[in-house]
Design an enzyme around this catalytic site. Structure first.
Site, PDB file in Angstrom:
ATOM      1  N   HIS A  30       0.857  -1.186   0.000  1.00  0.00           N
ATOM      2  CA  HIS A  30       0.000   0.000   0.000  1.00  0.00           C
ATOM      3  C   HIS A  30       0.890   1.231   0.000  1.00  0.00           C
ATOM      4  O   HIS A  30       1.935   1.232   0.638  1.00  0.00           O
ATOM      5  CB  HIS A  30      -0.909   0.018   1.240  1.00  0.00           C
ATOM      6  CG  HIS A  30      -2.063   0.943   1.094  1.00  0.00           C
ATOM      7  ND1 HIS A  30      -1.973   2.287   1.369  1.00  0.00           N
ATOM      8  CD2 HIS A  30      -3.328   0.716   0.653  1.00  0.00           C
ATOM      9  CE1 HIS A  30      -3.144   2.843   1.120  1.00  0.00           C
ATOM     10  NE2 HIS A  30      -3.979   1.924   0.673  1.00  0.00           N
ATOM     11  N   ASP A  90      -7.978  -5.526   0.261  1.00  0.00           N
ATOM     12  CA  ASP A  90      -8.460  -6.396  -0.817  1.00  0.00           C
ATOM     13  C   ASP A  90      -8.048  -7.850  -0.630  1.00  0.00           C
ATOM     14  O   ASP A  90      -8.558  -8.731  -1.316  1.00  0.00           O
ATOM     15  CB  ASP A  90      -7.938  -5.886  -2.167  1.00  0.00           C
ATOM     16  CG  ASP A  90      -8.542  -4.544  -2.509  1.00  0.00           C
ATOM     17  OD1 ASP A  90      -9.751  -4.377  -2.277  1.00  0.00           O
ATOM     18  OD2 ASP A  90      -7.815  -3.658  -2.984  1.00  0.00           O
TER      19      ASP A  90
HETATM   20  N1  CMC Z   1       4.039  -7.872  -4.672  1.00  0.00           N
HETATM   21  C1  CMC Z   1       5.378  -7.866  -4.847  1.00  0.00           C
HETATM   22  N2  CMC Z   1       6.154  -6.760  -4.761  1.00  0.00           N
HETATM   23  C2  CMC Z   1       5.541  -5.600  -4.489  1.00  0.00           C
HETATM   24  C3  CMC Z   1       4.152  -5.528  -4.275  1.00  0.00           C
HETATM   25  C4  CMC Z   1       3.393  -6.715  -4.373  1.00  0.00           C
HETATM   26  N3  CMC Z   1       2.070  -6.695  -4.188  1.00  0.00           N
HETATM   27  N4  CMC Z   1       3.805  -4.236  -4.015  1.00  0.00           N
HETATM   28  C5  CMC Z   1       4.941  -3.532  -4.061  1.00  0.00           C
HETATM   29  N5  CMC Z   1       6.001  -4.346  -4.336  1.00  0.00           N
HETATM   30  C6  CMC Z   1       7.417  -3.967  -4.415  1.00  0.00           C
HETATM   31  C7  CMC Z   1       7.714  -3.255  -5.717  1.00  0.00           C
HETATM   32  O1  CMC Z   1       8.125  -4.169  -6.727  1.00  0.00           O
HETATM   33  C8  CMC Z   1       8.833  -2.332  -5.293  1.00  0.00           C
HETATM   34  O2  CMC Z   1      10.014  -3.099  -5.177  1.00  0.00           O
HETATM   35  P1  CMC Z   1      11.448  -2.448  -5.564  1.00  0.00           P
HETATM   36  O3  CMC Z   1      11.659  -1.355  -4.552  1.00  0.00           O
HETATM   37  O4  CMC Z   1      12.418  -3.572  -5.451  1.00  0.00           O
HETATM   38  O5  CMC Z   1      11.293  -1.905  -6.974  1.00  0.00           O
HETATM   39  C9  CMC Z   1       8.437  -1.912  -3.888  1.00  0.00           C
HETATM   40  O6  CMC Z   1       7.652  -3.002  -3.377  1.00  0.00           O
HETATM   41  C10 CMC Z   1       7.613  -0.618  -3.809  1.00  0.00           C
HETATM   42  O7  CMC Z   1       6.496  -0.751  -4.687  1.00  0.00           O
HETATM   43  P2  CMC Z   1       5.815   0.474  -5.427  1.00  0.00           P
HETATM   44  O8  CMC Z   1       5.026  -0.043  -6.582  1.00  0.00           O
HETATM   45  O9  CMC Z   1       6.832   1.531  -5.700  1.00  0.00           O
HETATM   46  O10 CMC Z   1       4.846   1.006  -4.272  1.00  0.00           O
HETATM   47  P3  CMC Z   1       3.610   1.981  -4.457  1.00  0.00           P
HETATM   48  O11 CMC Z   1       3.395   2.624  -3.163  1.00  0.00           O
HETATM   49  O12 CMC Z   1       3.809   2.873  -5.630  1.00  0.00           O
HETATM   50  O13 CMC Z   1       2.403   0.984  -4.832  1.00  0.00           O
HETATM   51  C11 CMC Z   1       0.594  -0.543  -4.645  1.00  0.00           C
HETATM   52  C12 CMC Z   1       1.419   0.568  -3.951  1.00  0.00           C
HETATM   53  C13 CMC Z   1      -0.647  -0.816  -3.816  1.00  0.00           C
HETATM   54  C14 CMC Z   1       0.148  -0.037  -6.032  1.00  0.00           C
HETATM   55  C15 CMC Z   1       1.458  -1.815  -4.785  1.00  0.00           C
HETATM   56  O14 CMC Z   1       1.870  -2.261  -3.516  1.00  0.00           O
HETATM   57  C16 CMC Z   1       0.739  -2.933  -5.535  1.00  0.00           C
HETATM   58  O15 CMC Z   1       0.768  -2.963  -6.773  1.00  0.00           O
HETATM   59  N6  CMC Z   1       0.084  -3.885  -4.790  1.00  0.00           N
HETATM   60  C17 CMC Z   1      -0.718  -4.932  -5.409  1.00  0.00           C
HETATM   61  C18 CMC Z   1      -2.079  -4.377  -5.825  1.00  0.00           C
HETATM   62  C19 CMC Z   1      -2.994  -4.167  -4.642  1.00  0.00           C
HETATM   63  O16 CMC Z   1      -3.137  -5.013  -3.788  1.00  0.00           O
HETATM   64  N7  CMC Z   1      -3.674  -2.998  -4.654  1.00  0.00           N
HETATM   65  C20 CMC Z   1      -4.689  -2.673  -3.631  1.00  0.00           C
HETATM   66  C21 CMC Z   1      -4.268  -1.522  -2.773  1.00  0.00           C
HETATM   67  S1  CMC Z   1      -5.334  -1.369  -1.323  1.00  0.00           S
HETATM   68  C22 CMC Z   1      -6.888  -0.911  -1.937  1.00  0.00           C
HETATM   69  C23 CMC Z   1      -6.909   0.515  -2.338  1.00  0.00           C
HETATM   70  O17 CMC Z   1      -7.013   1.369  -1.453  1.00  0.00           O
HETATM   71  O18 CMC Z   1      -6.854   0.766  -3.541  1.00  0.00           O
END
Ligand code: CMC
Length: 422
Positions: free
Chosen positions: A306, A363
């Site tokens: 998140h 989720d």
């Molecule tokens: N599985 C594996 N690796 C992950 C995941 C995951 N679900 N989420 C983040 N990472 C890794 C990502 O690869 C990155 O690694 P590195 O630093 O080595 O490149 C690091 O963690 C940071 O990720 P980010 O994408 O820069 O983080 P963000 O804050 O921009 O994204 C997120 C947040 C929710 C989009 C992301 O965690 C994600 O895609 N999660 C899966 C989708 C999900 O469950 N979404 C629902 C969110 S909660 C409901 C809502 O409020 O929308």
């Protein structure tokens, strides 16, 4: 007022910016005069460090895993009050008295019907249309049926507009579902409560009894409450962005629905169950965790991570507890639940997830409950829409009251060609 000073290392020039203090949470540097003072823009893709507005609706402490609506802890609201209480709290600013709640409930029931003409829109969709596509179109179409809300300016007008959309969204959700199955549309039954009526419109067959258990109502009520508001997430920011142009409030809501659809946001609940089904058994969990950690594989563990929570998402904690409490009564798919629990166990002890502070989010568990409520995967994000609609419309109203509000118009760092000649 406290200030922060920025010094340009190239020429030694210094610039001063005010620090604004919130009621709780990190201080905010006011950079509104940044360009005027320095001739430079700030660069912050994804707004990881940028506050786009002031708001008194929701507070999140991502490090502690804390969420409050109008000062009330989410756990208290989810366990001690109803979703309609929460809607009233968000919209009006205080928890309703018993009399206020009765009046609010009655008003929502009465406003739940949609114009007969709107049903035609659903007939025009192809059989395989995704319910989210139908839902965003239908909410956008509502702006044609209630055009009078375009230039509203008073609190009374805001409340009518907001209650109208809150009441109609479950009806539109049920219409989307029934159209996707090609089964007859069912009118709202105003003798039934908000949640019961929604499940009734989803499940009922003409001239047959529809059984809806109290335990199902309780589960969905909690799910809606947990989804009701979440400050400046992607869909809410979209609603605010569209609202800042002066567009119709239902057009802004429709834009929010489209933003929510993506799997990084509300679409994750549909993807979580698809992923749990794909993993299928506990012995396959390690293989998929390995894929999620592989930098060369774009596979992500859905329902994990998140932008704001760097600790357990408090909503996920409540849902996990609810799952344990209701799993027998609801008839939760125990195989998928085992897979989910194993994923959580492995991920929470794995260095990759610990380092990046990736915890289960809302989720991760909601889909297991929704499946037990006989809601199909393609409707999961629509459930999120129903719950969140109150948050979006509350933020819309707040924006209209905000004297500092400006059209949302970010800057950019241009990297393209300069002065090309034909
Ligand atoms: N599985 C594996 N690796 C992950 C995941 C995951 N679900 N989420 C983040 N990472 C890794 C990502 O690869 C990155 O690694 P590195 O630093 O080595 O490149 C690091 O963690 C940071 O990720 P980010 O994408 O820069 O983080 P963000 O804050 O921009 O994204 C997120 C947040 C929710 C989009 C992301 O965690 C994600 O895609 N999660 C899966 C989708 C999900 O469950 N979404 C629902 C969110 S909660 C409901 C809502 O409020 O929308």
């Amino acid at each position: 007022m406290a200030t922060v000073t920025l010094t340009d290392g190239r020429n030694g020039k210094s610039y001063e910016f005010d620090i604004l203090s919130p009621s709780v949470g990190p201080d905010v540097v006011d950079i509104r005069s940044f360009y005027q003072q320095t001739g430079m823009f700030t660069y912050d893709p994804g707004f990881t460090s940028t506050a786009s507005c002031s708001s008194d609706i929701t507070y999140i402490n991502g490090e502690k895993g804390e969420l409050r609506y109008r000062g009330y802890n989410i756990k208290d609201l989810a366990t001690k009050r109803s979703y309609l209480d929460t809607c009233n709290l968000l919209l009006v600013g205080h928890l309703p008295s018993r009399t206020e709640l009765t009046a609010f409930d009655l008003e929502i029931r009465k406003r739940s019907f949609v114009h007969e003409g709107l049903k035609n829109l659903f007939y025009s969709f192809p059989d395989n249309a995704h319910p989210m596509a139908m839902m965003s179109s239908a909410v956008s179409a509502l702006s044609a049926f209630h055009y009078e809300h375009l230039n509203i300016t008073t609190d009374t007008q805001y409340q009518v507009m907001a209650r109208r959309i809150l009441a109609k969204i479950p009806t539109l959700a049920a219409l989307s579902y029934r159209r996707s199955l090609g089964i007859p549309f069912i009118y709202p039954d105003i003798e039934r409560s908000f949640i019961e009526n929604f499940l009734y419109m989803m499940r009922a067959y003409p001239s047959a009894d529809t059984v809806i258990k109290d335990v199902e109502i309780k589960a969905l009520d909690t799910i809606f409450t947990l989804h009701a508001e979440h400050e400046q997430n992607a869909s809410t920011s979209t609603v605010r962005g569209v609202a800042s142009t002066g567009a119709h409030p239902y057009a802004a809501m429709s834009a929010g629905i489209n933003a929510l659809w993506g799997r990084a946001h509300g679409g994750a609940n549909e993807s979580v169950i698809a992923q749990l089904e794909m993993i299928g058994s506990v012995d396959k969990v390690d293989e998929f965790i390995k894929k999620a950690k592989d930098a060369n594989d774009d596979f992500r563990l859905m329902g994990f991570g998140h932008r704001v929570y760097k600790n357990f998402d408090p909503r996920a904690k409540i849902l996990k507890q609810l799952l344990d409490e209701l799993k027998d009564d609801l008839g939760i798919n125990s195989e998928l639940l085992e897979v989910a629990k194993k994923i959580e166990e492995v991920a929470l002890t794995d260095e990759y997830f610990i380092e990046r502070k990736l915890y289960p989010n809302i989720d991760f568990y909601s889909g297991l409950i929704l499946t037990a409520l006989k809601i199909p995967k393609s409707l999961f994000t629509i459930i999120f829409v129903i719950g969140r609609s109150v948050g979006w419309i509350t933020q819309w109203i707040e924006l209209k009251h905000d004297k500092e509000m400006k059209i949302a118009r970010p800057r950019q760092r241009y990297t393209g060609p300069v002065n090309k000649k034909l």
